[in-house]
Design a protein around this motif. Sequence first.
Motif, short mmCIF file in Angstrom:
data_model
loop_
_atom_site.label_atom_id
_atom_site.label_comp_id
_atom_site.label_asym_id
_atom_site.label_seq_id
_atom_site.Cartn_x
_atom_site.Cartn_y
_atom_site.Cartn_z
N SER A 80 0.83 -1.22 0.00
CA SER A 80 0.00 0.00 0.00
C SER A 80 0.85 1.26 0.00
O SER A 80 0.44 2.27 0.56
CB SER A 80 -0.89 0.08 1.23
OG SER A 80 -1.92 -0.83 1.14
N SER A 81 2.02 1.20 -0.57
CA SER A 81 2.86 2.40 -0.58
C SER A 81 3.61 2.54 -1.89
O SER A 81 4.45 1.71 -2.22
CB SER A 81 3.83 2.35 0.60
OG SER A 81 4.81 3.34 0.45
N SER A 82 3.32 3.62 -2.62
CA SER A 82 4.05 3.86 -3.86
C SER A 82 5.52 4.13 -3.57
O SER A 82 6.40 3.78 -4.35
CB SER A 82 3.52 5.09 -4.60
OG SER A 82 2.15 5.07 -4.75
N THR A 89 -5.64 6.96 -6.39
CA THR A 89 -6.09 7.71 -5.22
C THR A 89 -7.16 8.74 -5.62
O THR A 89 -8.19 8.87 -4.96
CB THR A 89 -4.89 8.42 -4.57
OG1 THR A 89 -3.96 7.42 -4.18
CG2 THR A 89 -5.29 9.24 -3.37
N ALA A 144 3.00 9.23 -0.48
CA ALA A 144 2.97 7.90 -1.08
C ALA A 144 3.05 6.81 -0.02
O ALA A 144 3.87 5.90 -0.10
CB ALA A 144 4.11 7.78 -2.08
N VAL A 145 2.23 6.92 1.00
CA VAL A 145 2.26 5.95 2.10
C VAL A 145 0.84 5.43 2.37
O VAL A 145 -0.12 6.04 1.92
CB VAL A 145 2.82 6.59 3.39
CG1 VAL A 145 4.26 7.02 3.21
CG2 VAL A 145 1.98 7.79 3.81
N GLY A 189 -2.77 4.80 3.47
CA GLY A 189 -3.80 5.61 4.12
C GLY A 189 -3.80 7.10 3.81
O GLY A 189 -4.70 7.83 4.22
N ALA A 190 -2.79 7.57 3.07
CA ALA A 190 -2.67 9.01 2.84
C ALA A 190 -3.86 9.55 2.04
O ALA A 190 -4.33 10.67 2.28
CB ALA A 190 -1.38 9.32 2.11
N GLY A 191 -4.36 8.75 1.11
CA GLY A 191 -5.46 9.20 0.27
C GLY A 191 -6.71 9.53 1.07
O GLY A 191 -7.47 10.43 0.72
N ASP A 193 -7.06 0.74 -0.45
CA ASP A 193 -5.76 1.41 -0.52
C ASP A 193 -4.79 0.52 -1.32
O ASP A 193 -4.01 0.99 -2.15
CB ASP A 193 -5.24 1.64 0.91
CG ASP A 193 -4.04 2.57 0.95
OD1 ASP A 193 -3.63 3.05 -0.11
OD2 ASP A 193 -3.51 2.81 2.06
N ARG A 223 -5.77 0.88 -4.96
CA ARG A 223 -5.47 2.17 -5.61
C ARG A 223 -3.97 2.39 -5.74
O ARG A 223 -3.50 3.01 -6.69
CB ARG A 223 -6.18 3.33 -4.89
CG ARG A 223 -5.74 3.60 -3.47
CD ARG A 223 -6.65 4.63 -2.80
NE ARG A 223 -6.13 5.04 -1.52
CZ ARG A 223 -6.74 4.88 -0.35
NH1 ARG A 223 -7.91 4.29 -0.30
NH2 ARG A 223 -6.19 5.30 0.77
N THR A 224 -3.20 1.87 -4.76
CA THR A 224 -1.75 2.02 -4.87
C THR A 224 -1.24 1.26 -6.11
O THR A 224 -0.33 1.72 -6.81
CB THR A 224 -1.06 1.49 -3.59
OG1 THR A 224 -1.68 2.10 -2.46
CG2 THR A 224 0.41 1.80 -3.58
N ASN A 281 -1.81 3.50 -8.89
CA ASN A 281 -0.86 4.62 -8.86
C ASN A 281 0.47 4.23 -9.50
O ASN A 281 1.04 4.95 -10.32
CB ASN A 281 -0.59 5.05 -7.41
CG ASN A 281 -1.80 5.71 -6.77
OD1 ASN A 281 -2.74 6.10 -7.47
ND2 ASN A 281 -1.80 5.82 -5.45
N1 ASP Z 1 -1.25 4.39 -0.46
C1 ASP Z 1 -1.30 5.22 -1.63
C2 ASP Z 1 0.06 5.25 -2.29
O1 ASP Z 1 1.06 5.08 -1.65
C3 ASP Z 1 -1.76 6.61 -1.31
C4 ASP Z 1 -3.19 6.53 -0.86
O2 ASP Z 1 -3.45 6.35 0.32
O3 ASP Z 1 -4.07 6.61 -1.72
O4 ASP Z 1 0.15 5.44 -3.48
#
Ligand code: ASP
Length: 434
Positions: A281-283, A320, A360-361, A363-365, A394, A397-398, A401
């Motif tokens: 879950s982290s880009s 996101t 890019a972590v 839950g940030a979205g 998440d 979506r990551t 991304n």
């Molecule tokens: N976790 C996503 C990312 O790192 C960001 C988000 O929470 O949408 O790309």
Amino acid sequence: MKKLALHWQILLGMALGVVFALLMTNFTWGPGFIEDWIKPFGTIFINALKLIAVPLILASLIKGVSDLKDISQLSKMGFRTILTYVTTTVIAVSIGLAVVNLVQPGKTISEDTREELVQSYGGEAESKRQDAQKQKESGPLQALVDIVPDNIIGASSNNGNMLQVIFFAIFFGIGLILIPEKTAEPVKAFFDGFNEVILKMIDIIMLFAPYGVFALLAALVVEAPSADLFAALAMYSLCVVAGLLLMIGVYILLVWIFTKRTPSFFINGISPAQLLAFSTSSSAATLPVTMERVEEHLGVEKEVSSFVLPIGATINMDGTSLYQAVAAVFIAQAFGMNLDFATQLGIIATATLASIGSAAVPGAGMVMLVIVLAQAGIPEAGLALIFAVDRPLDMCRTTVNVTGDGAVSMMVGKAVGKLRDFPIVKNWDDNYKA
Ligand code: ASP
């Protein structure tokens, strides 16, 4: 026996992780065992990946920029990159809006379920709201101020400051272009070597990927909330996932049209990065692998990938933005609001900006979603509605991304004549052999 390709190994690791966790939930001590003895290995794996992010950006971006012949080449590529990123993000938000308006998942949520969700997740939603409040309180130019660090060591000490490290690296690279070639030579050679070492380290870390994702997925399963809540939010989740799948289709199409690379070539090349994005879950944590895949398997020259990808990991979050659009309209529907056309246009603008501002972590979205909600006049308490399913979404979506960053780097590469006809590594997993 022929060794299984990396993406299959990772998939197997994920599947076994889920099965193992499901089995363990049958024992009272099972979840505790996973928390104490399995999850830490997942954390170690993510930490190892994150550890590489800052040195990788420094080395590869400095090398990438200084390899360009002059500043005009840099600004041409920069302009094209930003334009393509913003365009794909707007497409993503529009897809999200189209799907959620068509399916109207919010209408299926009953009053009771809504109350229950708000009760169960009100507390967590409040903490996200406070995080967002802090971001909102700063002035309009704060985002710009935040890009320029006052101390490079300080900036490098926090993975959340990736944009600051990128700024320093591009600035340093420009300096390197402008000094006499003879003086620049040893500095460039140093960063070349440095870059190689980092890439080797990524290879080594990736040998552990199947075990790392096993641990990550097992921990996720035992920490997941009850299945009832998932069921209540199934329509909403399906809308997000359907939108995200459509977006992957858009990338495949764009790559096909603009670079003439087939869908299977693109997906084969990018898939280990996708799987890792899904598991972590982290880009940002996935960036090292995204870079390696794009350079060695998709044929994008380093000069382009080392510039386009770190920037993409930080600002290009199509998955996101799509999720934010669906979530905002879903919450509005659940609260019985009808959003007019102008408000939905506003959502396109704010979701595009909010996704650029999302770190890019994990839950940030969701934190940045608060800003989209506030702008559209949708109750922020609605965050509690979608909290239960945020983590799996998440993960999805990551993945999008990261796929978007890969697709755009190929398109920019093609446009500036830096897309090789053949990838360096023809056999997908040659570089992962120990
Ligand atoms: N976790 C996503 C990312 O790192 C960001 C988000 O929470 O949408 O790309």
